[in-house]
Design a protein around this motif. Structure first.
Motif, PDB file in Angstrom:
ATOM      1  N   LEU A  17       0.823  -1.210   0.000  1.00 36.97           N
ATOM      2  CA  LEU A  17       0.000   0.000   0.000  1.00 36.97           C
ATOM      3  C   LEU A  17       0.855   1.257   0.000  1.00 36.97           C
ATOM      4  O   LEU A  17       0.622   2.185  -0.786  1.00 36.97           O
ATOM      5  CB  LEU A  17      -0.921  -0.011   1.222  1.00 36.97           C
ATOM      6  N   LYS A 129     -13.673   6.661  -3.095  1.00 36.22           N
ATOM      7  CA  LYS A 129     -12.245   6.399  -3.163  1.00 36.22           C
ATOM      8  C   LYS A 129     -11.965   5.427  -4.309  1.00 36.22           C
ATOM      9  O   LYS A 129     -12.869   4.779  -4.837  1.00 36.22           O
ATOM     10  CB  LYS A 129     -11.741   5.783  -1.845  1.00 36.22           C
ATOM     11  N   LEU A 130     -10.705   5.352  -4.722  1.00 42.51           N
ATOM     12  CA  LEU A 130     -10.338   4.347  -5.711  1.00 42.51           C
ATOM     13  C   LEU A 130     -10.637   2.963  -5.152  1.00 42.51           C
ATOM     14  O   LEU A 130     -10.449   2.722  -3.949  1.00 42.51           O
ATOM     15  CB  LEU A 130      -8.859   4.488  -6.070  1.00 42.51           C
ATOM     16  N   ARG A 132     -10.752  -1.125  -4.204  1.00 41.19           N
ATOM     17  CA  ARG A 132      -9.885  -2.284  -3.958  1.00 41.19           C
ATOM     18  C   ARG A 132     -10.225  -3.356  -4.997  1.00 41.19           C
ATOM     19  O   ARG A 132     -11.357  -3.443  -5.468  1.00 41.19           O
ATOM     20  CB  ARG A 132     -10.093  -2.847  -2.557  1.00 41.19           C
ATOM     21  N   GLN A 150      -5.723  -5.167  -2.345  1.00 40.43           N
ATOM     22  CA  GLN A 150      -5.166  -3.819  -2.314  1.00 40.43           C
ATOM     23  C   GLN A 150      -6.001  -2.868  -3.173  1.00 40.43           C
ATOM     24  O   GLN A 150      -6.774  -3.287  -4.026  1.00 40.43           O
ATOM     25  CB  GLN A 150      -3.726  -3.846  -2.855  1.00 40.43           C
ATOM     26  N   TYR A 151      -5.795  -1.580  -2.915  1.00 41.39           N
ATOM     27  CA  TYR A 151      -6.371  -0.589  -3.816  1.00 41.39           C
ATOM     28  C   TYR A 151      -5.770  -0.776  -5.205  1.00 41.39           C
ATOM     29  O   TYR A 151      -4.634  -1.229  -5.360  1.00 41.39           O
ATOM     30  CB  TYR A 151      -6.108   0.824  -3.310  1.00 41.39           C
ATOM     31  N   THR A 153      -4.493   1.200  -7.141  1.00 42.48           N
ATOM     32  CA  THR A 153      -3.255   1.946  -7.376  1.00 42.48           C
ATOM     33  C   THR A 153      -2.020   1.061  -7.214  1.00 42.48           C
ATOM     34  O   THR A 153      -1.015   1.274  -7.900  1.00 42.48           O
ATOM     35  CB  THR A 153      -3.147   3.128  -6.400  1.00 42.48           C
ATOM     36  N   SER A 215      -2.523   8.996  -5.443  1.00 43.33           N
ATOM     37  CA  SER A 215      -2.759   7.682  -4.850  1.00 43.33           C
ATOM     38  C   SER A 215      -2.753   7.760  -3.322  1.00 43.33           C
ATOM     39  O   SER A 215      -3.400   6.950  -2.656  1.00 43.33           O
ATOM     40  CB  SER A 215      -1.709   6.678  -5.340  1.00 43.33           C
ATOM     41  N   ALA A 219      -6.520   6.874  -2.077  1.00 41.66           N
ATOM     42  CA  ALA A 219      -6.504   5.461  -1.696  1.00 41.66           C
ATOM     43  C   ALA A 219      -5.994   5.278  -0.272  1.00 41.66           C
ATOM     44  O   ALA A 219      -6.706   4.771   0.598  1.00 41.66           O
ATOM     45  CB  ALA A 219      -5.654   4.659  -2.681  1.00 41.66           C
TER      46      ALA A 219
END
Length: 312
Positions: A17, A129-130, A132, A150-151, A153, A215, A219
């Motif tokens: 992350l 948000k971006l 996962r 994870q996200y 990104t 990011s 994220a």
């Protein structure tokens, strides 16, 4: 034993992350410095990207548009660095330092305009948000889920590394980038537009640094604040040097420095009695130690940081 496994999984997940913003930014640094333009202004470019990303994300509710706008914000401020160093022959370090001073100040100024005098943006709703990814592939709370859910990104950042490698070492553009970074005068005699190649590297570095900042604000957290970037641009620059100005080894450096951040977050969440100031210093201590112990006589592109004047 299970607790140990889950602890390791947690550190690995946090490492990925926190490494993602460093990877974005460091890949930009790799591209810029391979054209011969030193870019220590990555910190300021990240900060602008984080502010623009959080602002667009809050007002539009579209995290993908916000992410792209964060990259474009970083690119816009990198243009100042490009004009100063490429066209006017300014010292690269001085120009980059100016960008690092301008970026945070401009970000706070814009935040106060967009958010009624506040020095931070409003929080972005969780659903904006971006996203996962891969969460549905693993059982909730399992070790694979902790590591890999994870996200997006994170996976974009990891994908960018082979793309940058391919561009640098398998394309005509990459050959020109490396030629300009090694010997711009010789490249010019072959008909290469040195200024154009340098601008491509600098603008790409700003775009990727802006993505790195975005990011963070779209994220890792859900808003922009003054302390959000807090030296990560400098750590990304250290990763470029530690990685020998090559994308694949720079990735390893980013993962190392991301692991330092992950260890800080993990130790802070366990309730272990450690001075919080010491914890906050840990990523920077590890970065400095790595640079001192392992970089040694590292040499970047031969023309990196040297002024270039086009022959008439």
């Amino acid at each position: 034993m299970n607790n140990l496994i889950f602890s390791i999984a947690s550190i690995l997940g946090i490492t990925l992350l926190y490494a993602a913003p460093l990877i974005f930014t460091a890949m930009g640094g790799v591209l810029s410095e391979n054209t011969g333009v030193v870019n220590i202004g990555l910190e300021g470019m990240m900060t602008i990207g984080a502010l623009i990303g959080a602002t667009v994300g809050f007002y539009t509710g579209n995290p993908w548009l916000a992410f792209l706008c964060g990259g474009l914000g970083g690119m816009a401020i990198s243009l100042l660095h490009g004009v100063a160093t490429i066209h006017f022959g300014a010292d690269h370090v001085v120009s980059g330092t100016a960008i690092n001073l301008l970026g945070p100040g401009l970000a706070i100024f814009l935040a106060r305009i967009f958010f009624d005098g506040a020095a931070m943006t409003e929080p972005i709703p969780f659903q904006n948000k971006l996203p996962r990814v891969l969460g549905g592939l693993f059982e909730s709370g399992s070790v694979p889920a902790i590591i890999f859910n994870q996200y997006v990104t994170v996976y974009i950042a990891l994908l960018i590394v082979p793309v940058v490698f391919f561009v640098l070492y398998r394309t005509k553009l990459g050959l020109r980038i490396r030629a300009v970074g090694e010997h711009p005068q010789a490249a010019e005699t072959l008909g290469i537009d040195v200024y154009k190649i340098k601008y491509i590297g600098v603008l790409a570095s700003g775009f990727f640094a802006g993505l790195g900042g975005a990011s963070l604000s779209l994220a890792v957290v859900a808003n922009f604040r003054e302390t959000l970037v807090s030296g990560q641009g400098y750590i990304a620059l250290a990763a470029v040097i530690f990685g020998g100005w090559k994308p694949h080894t720079t990735l390893l450096a980013c993962l190392l420095f991301g692991a330092a951040e992950g260890l800080v977050v993990f130790l802070g969440s366990t309730g272990i009695s450690v001075n919080p100031n010491l914890l906050n210093m840990l990523p920077y201590i590890i970065t400095m130690a790595a640079m001192i112990l392992f970089v040694g006589e590292a040499r970047g592109p031969k023309a990196n940081g040297l002024p270039y004047e086009r022959h008439k």
